[in-house]
Design a protein around this motif. Structure first.
Motif: not given
Length: 335
Positions: A306-335
């Motif tokens: 877009a910049l190469l085509d002459g567009a002006e940047t608005g100065g705002e970040d492009v923010v993309l979403p994350t995903k949180f994958h719960v797997r087996g490396s977590c459990d309740r504390p044992r102590r």
């Protein structure tokens, strides 16, 4: 067909100087650079496509500077950028600095000489002067994942590291962990600072006190993760859960855990930023925050074109979403 010697003779310089101008080696004075480029154009000299591109004003190359191409996140970002570049008839020139600031500066000097038409930066250092030179030379530039605070006018494609880290640590707290630790990156790296801030915010909002010795800052790479986790495990009272700044640190941390005979999640729960294709298949599978790395790279490419085509940047970040994958490396504390 003209040779490099012909170019050197016409410009009144050595063949080594011609090579430095065309390939981005050591600095060459503006006067000699101009003479070389004029000779290249007059003689229609072609070296790896560079001279031919000078006559049409475009190299059809996008430069990508990264700190560590071996990081799976970085590789996926590069792939996304490359896919977008191909759609526009471009190729991507990738340079990996291995966290060497001098090497990054050299790469940026090369890019600033218009060996590429646009630049994406996924680097660990400030690279301030090098980026300023890109801007002065009118080369479209975008930051990926992180941006130095003094370069807020340059576009950035990222995720919300602070919020994602806070969510992951809150999950550990909801499991019942009240004594948490973190292995983090360098203090001056924006993403490291944001993820550490998310860690602290989650603990503070839950009324928890983070012991200073449980936060290990300044580490990068697999060996860094190994050393940081060893320091955590050597504490007289170690935390019951650890949050890792990124996947490569987590891999090193896993090595330390296995060597010490510490069981995950029985003895220690582990969460990391940056998921990988392998984390669901290790024993136990690793709970991780997934960044859309391919989409981040593709979006960075869209910003650049877009910049190469002459567009002006608005100065705002492009923010993309994350995903949180719960797997087996977590459990309740044992102590």
């Amino acid at each position: 067909m003209a040779s490099i010697r012909d170019v050197a003779k016409a410009a009144g310089v050595s063949t080594a100087t011609v090579a430095r101008v065309l390939n981005g080696g050591a600095p060459v004075s503006p006067d000699r650079t101009e003479r070389v480029l004029r000779a290249v154009e007059e003689l229609d000299y072609v070296s790896h496509g560079v001279a031919a591109s000078l006559s049409r004003g475009r190299t059809k190359l996008v430069g990508l500077l990264v700190s560590d191409i071996a990081n799976p996140f970085t590789a996926q970002v590069a792939r996304g950028l490359e896919d977008e570049a191909v759609r526009h008839g471009y190729q991507v020139l990738i340079a990996s600095s291995d966290f060497d600031s001098e090497r990054e500066a050299q790469v940026l000097t090369s890019f600033a000489r218009r060996t590429v038409d646009a630049v994406a930066l996924l680097s660990s250092s400030g690279v301030g002067e090098g980026v300023a030179r890109l801007v002065r030379n009118g080369i479209p530039t975008v930051f990926v994942d992180r941006r130095p605070p003094d370069l807020g006018h340059i576009p950035l494609v990222r995720t919300d590291s602070l919020s994602a880290a806070r969510e992951a640590v809150r999950y550990l707290i909801d499991l019942g962990h009240t004594d948490l630790g973190m292995i983090s990156g360098p203090h001056g790296m924006p993403t490291a600072a944001q993820r550490l801030a998310g860690f602290r915010e989650a603990c503070e909002s839950a009324g928890l006190t983070v012991r200073p010795e449980c936060v290990r800052e300044g580490f990068l790479g697999r060996q860094g993760g190994y050393r940081a986790m060893c320091e955590v495990l050597d504490l007289g009272r170690r935390p019951t859960a650890v949050f890792s700044f990124n996947n490569v640190l987590a891999i090193g941390a896993l090595q330390a855990v296995r060597e010490r005979g510490v069981r995950i999640p029985d003895d220690l729960s582990l969460v990391t930023f940056d998921d990988t294709d392998l984390f669901p298949f290790v024993d136990p599978p690793i709970t991780a925050i997934e960044q859309p790395a391919h989409d981040i790279g593709a979006q960075a490419g869209r910003v650049l074109f877009a910049l190469l085509d002459g567009a002006e940047t608005g100065g705002e970040d492009v923010v993309l979403p994350t995903k949180f994958h719960v797997r087996g490396s977590c459990d309740r504390p044992r102590r």
